[in-house]
Design a protein around this motif. Structure first.
Motif, PDB file in Angstrom:
ATOM      1  N   GLU A  43      44.122 -14.030 127.381  1.00  0.00           N
ATOM      2  CA  GLU A  43      43.220 -14.490 128.425  1.00  0.00           C
ATOM      3  C   GLU A  43      43.404 -13.639 129.680  1.00  0.00           C
ATOM      4  O   GLU A  43      44.529 -13.352 130.094  1.00  0.00           O
ATOM      5  CB  GLU A  43      43.510 -15.952 128.748  1.00  0.00           C
ATOM      6  N   LYS A  45      43.138 -13.079 133.616  1.00  0.00           N
ATOM      7  CA  LYS A  45      43.082 -13.806 134.881  1.00  0.00           C
ATOM      8  C   LYS A  45      43.317 -12.846 136.041  1.00  0.00           C
ATOM      9  O   LYS A  45      44.140 -11.940 135.947  1.00  0.00           O
ATOM     10  CB  LYS A  45      44.142 -14.915 134.923  1.00  0.00           C
ATOM     11  N   ASP A  46      42.572 -13.085 137.109  1.00  0.00           N
ATOM     12  CA  ASP A  46      42.776 -12.358 138.369  1.00  0.00           C
ATOM     13  C   ASP A  46      42.743 -10.840 138.193  1.00  0.00           C
ATOM     14  O   ASP A  46      43.555 -10.113 138.759  1.00  0.00           O
ATOM     15  CB  ASP A  46      44.113 -12.764 139.013  1.00  0.00           C
ATOM     16  N   LYS A  66      29.688 -15.729 142.813  1.00  0.00           N
ATOM     17  CA  LYS A  66      29.983 -16.183 141.454  1.00  0.00           C
ATOM     18  C   LYS A  66      31.192 -15.451 140.879  1.00  0.00           C
ATOM     19  O   LYS A  66      32.025 -16.046 140.185  1.00  0.00           O
ATOM     20  CB  LYS A  66      28.754 -15.973 140.555  1.00  0.00           C
ATOM     21  N   ARG A  68      33.576 -14.229 142.718  1.00  0.00           N
ATOM     22  CA  ARG A  68      34.726 -14.664 143.514  1.00  0.00           C
ATOM     23  C   ARG A  68      35.291 -15.989 143.000  1.00  0.00           C
ATOM     24  O   ARG A  68      36.510 -16.205 143.030  1.00  0.00           O
ATOM     25  CB  ARG A  68      34.328 -14.791 144.981  1.00  0.00           C
ATOM     26  N   THR A  69      34.432 -16.883 142.553  1.00  0.00           N
ATOM     27  CA  THR A  69      34.874 -18.199 142.096  1.00  0.00           C
ATOM     28  C   THR A  69      35.271 -18.215 140.624  1.00  0.00           C
ATOM     29  O   THR A  69      35.736 -19.245 140.135  1.00  0.00           O
ATOM     30  CB  THR A  69      33.763 -19.238 142.321  1.00  0.00           C
ATOM     31  N   ASN A  70      35.099 -17.103 139.933  1.00  0.00           N
ATOM     32  CA  ASN A  70      35.486 -17.028 138.527  1.00  0.00           C
ATOM     33  C   ASN A  70      36.963 -16.644 138.421  1.00  0.00           C
ATOM     34  O   ASN A  70      37.418 -15.694 139.040  1.00  0.00           O
ATOM     35  CB  ASN A  70      34.608 -15.998 137.799  1.00  0.00           C
ATOM     36  N   SER A  71      37.736 -17.389 137.614  1.00  0.00           N
ATOM     37  CA  SER A  71      39.180 -17.172 137.525  1.00  0.00           C
ATOM     38  C   SER A  71      39.551 -15.856 136.853  1.00  0.00           C
ATOM     39  O   SER A  71      40.688 -15.402 136.961  1.00  0.00           O
ATOM     40  CB  SER A  71      39.837 -18.327 136.761  1.00  0.00           C
ATOM     41  N   SER A  72      38.609 -15.239 136.156  1.00  0.00           N
ATOM     42  CA  SER A  72      38.903 -13.976 135.474  1.00  0.00           C
ATOM     43  C   SER A  72      39.010 -12.812 136.454  1.00  0.00           C
ATOM     44  O   SER A  72      39.610 -11.786 136.127  1.00  0.00           O
ATOM     45  CB  SER A  72      37.820 -13.664 134.437  1.00  0.00           C
ATOM     46  N   LYS A  74      39.620 -11.226 140.506  1.00  0.00           N
ATOM     47  CA  LYS A  74      40.171 -11.347 141.852  1.00  0.00           C
ATOM     48  C   LYS A  74      39.453 -10.306 142.711  1.00  0.00           C
ATOM     49  O   LYS A  74      39.649  -9.107 142.549  1.00  0.00           O
ATOM     50  CB  LYS A  74      41.682 -11.088 141.850  1.00  0.00           C
ATOM     51  N   HIS A 134      32.737 -11.068 130.397  1.00  0.00           N
ATOM     52  CA  HIS A 134      32.725 -12.092 131.447  1.00  0.00           C
ATOM     53  C   HIS A 134      31.692 -11.756 132.526  1.00  0.00           C
ATOM     54  O   HIS A 134      30.974 -12.647 133.009  1.00  0.00           O
ATOM     55  CB  HIS A 134      34.115 -12.208 132.081  1.00  0.00           C
ATOM     56  N   ASN A 306      48.858 -11.541 133.501  1.00  0.00           N
ATOM     57  CA  ASN A 306      48.591 -12.917 133.100  1.00  0.00           C
ATOM     58  C   ASN A 306      49.849 -13.772 133.046  1.00  0.00           C
ATOM     59  O   ASN A 306      49.767 -14.993 132.915  1.00  0.00           O
ATOM     60  CB  ASN A 306      47.913 -12.949 131.718  1.00  0.00           C
TER      61      ASN A 306
END
Length: 367
Positions: A43, A45-46, A66, A68-72, A74, A134, A306
């Motif tokens: 997975e 992230k950031d 959008k 900015r608010t997605n956890s994938s 940064k 993503h 991650n």
């Protein structure tokens, strides 16, 4: 039956008296479940994302929000142009760039079509593919929201994978396997060298001879250094001509940093050899102490970003992590020494420290 229970009781007592056995029975499974539970994940992230917004309108701001608010992702600071993007990718600061052309919203509303460019760092093809997917999902969701009650709008996504346009897996695994093979083989071979002399009784002869005892350490390391260089040459030959792995940077620089890793591994192997009294113990420490950390904390199997920050700190003491970064920068990105001097300095410091400690622990008298 009573005798059987007596022997079983005796064996239990032997097990609980042996701290090494208890460590293997209970400590190793606990460590493995924690490491595998936190580290074994694909997975994303950031992942660092930079934005170049030539339009600066309401539509681009909504899309950026959008992301900015997605956890994938940064979101990093926006940059001005393609030159800054290229430098950011070379320095490894970003994983993806999002570029909006001028008049994005105007084209989308009045012509019902617009375009967005995605640039991904494909030195790790799996990460690049995941991030592009993503990003496509986020842009598709925006287009569906915009199309509610209106004519369907088309947003063309121009995807560019730099350093590895064909998304070949070899660009990720070859540097990782190089780090794994060189580190594991060198540590394993040298870790048993001095112990072998102790077990055979020839160490006493070496220590009472006119030969400087510290020269024993050098003599043990040099053959494995030369053989490892041959091994490195074979690995590179197979990587280029069999696996079609490019070498875009300096071959001399690649050999130099590889020899530095070999020296780091040899120093670590000598330290293990000086600290143990049996070949079996030395081999066990080498395999368990090098194989798992190298595979887990190098970055070629699982993204280090991650992992929880304590595991990321642990990864900093694994030499293969820094070598993996260097090899990718030199082989794939074609960068020079100015881009890898920090990682090279860290490996040099590790080598000097391990060699100093191994010499200190070398016993010039046998008790």
């Amino acid at each position: 039956m009573r005798q059987l229970f007596t022997f079983i009781k005796k064996e239990f007592k032997h097990v609980f008296r042996d701290q090494k056995t208890l460590l293997l029975l209970f400590g190793l499974p606990i460590v493995q479940i924690i490491l595998f539970g936190f580290a074994l994940t694909n997975e994303i992230k950031d992942a660092s994302l930079v934005v170049v917004d030539y339009s600066k309108d309401e539509a681009t701001q909504k899309i950026i929000e959008k992301f900015r608010t997605n956890s994938s992702f940064k979101l990093e600071e926006s940059i001005l142009g393609t030159k800054e993007i290229e430098e950011a990718f070379k320095e490894g600061k970003v994983k993806m760039a999002l570029i909006f052309p001028a008049d994005f919203e105007n084209d989308l509303i009045h012509e019902n079509r617009a375009s967005i460019q995605l640039i991904a760092d494909a030195t790790d093809p799996n990460t690049a593919t995941t991030l592009v997917n993503h990003a496509n999902t986020i842009i598709r969701d925006f287009r569906q929201e915009l199309a509610t009650g209106r004519p369907d709008h088309s947003i063309a996504i121009d995807t560019r994978n730099i350093y590895n346009p064909e998304l070949k897996g070899t660009t990720n695994f070859v540097p990782g396997v190089m780090a794994l093979v060189l580190l594991l083989i060198c540590v394993l071979m040298t870790s048993v060298s001095i112990v072998k002399e102790k077990e055979s009784g020839t160490m006493e002869i070496l220590l009472v001879s006119p030969f400087n005892p510290f020269m024993v350490i050098i003599a043990k390391a040099v053959p494995y250094l030369l053989l490892s260089i041959v091994n490195l040459s074979v690995i590179l030959f197979l990587s280029v001509y069999l696996l079609d792995m490019p070498i875009n940077g300096s071959i001399a620089l690649l050999f130099a940093v590889s020899i530095l890793l070999i020296m780091t591994a040899l120093s670590l192997g000598l330290l293990i050899s000086n600290s143990t009294d049996s070949q079996q113990a030395a081999m066990l420490i080498s395999l368990m102490g090098m194989l798992l950390p190298t595979m887990m904390f190098t970055g070629f199997l699982f993204p280090l970003e991650n992992m929880p920050w304590p595991l990321q700190l642990v990864a900093n003491v694994v030499p293969s992590k820094w070598y993996y970064i260097i090899v990718k920068d030199v082989m794939i990105k074609g960068l020079g020494f100015s881009a890898i001097w920090k990682e090279t300095l860290i490996l040099t410091g590790m080598t000097a420290f391990l060699l100093f400690v191994s010499i200190k622990k070398f016993k010039i008298r046998l008790s």
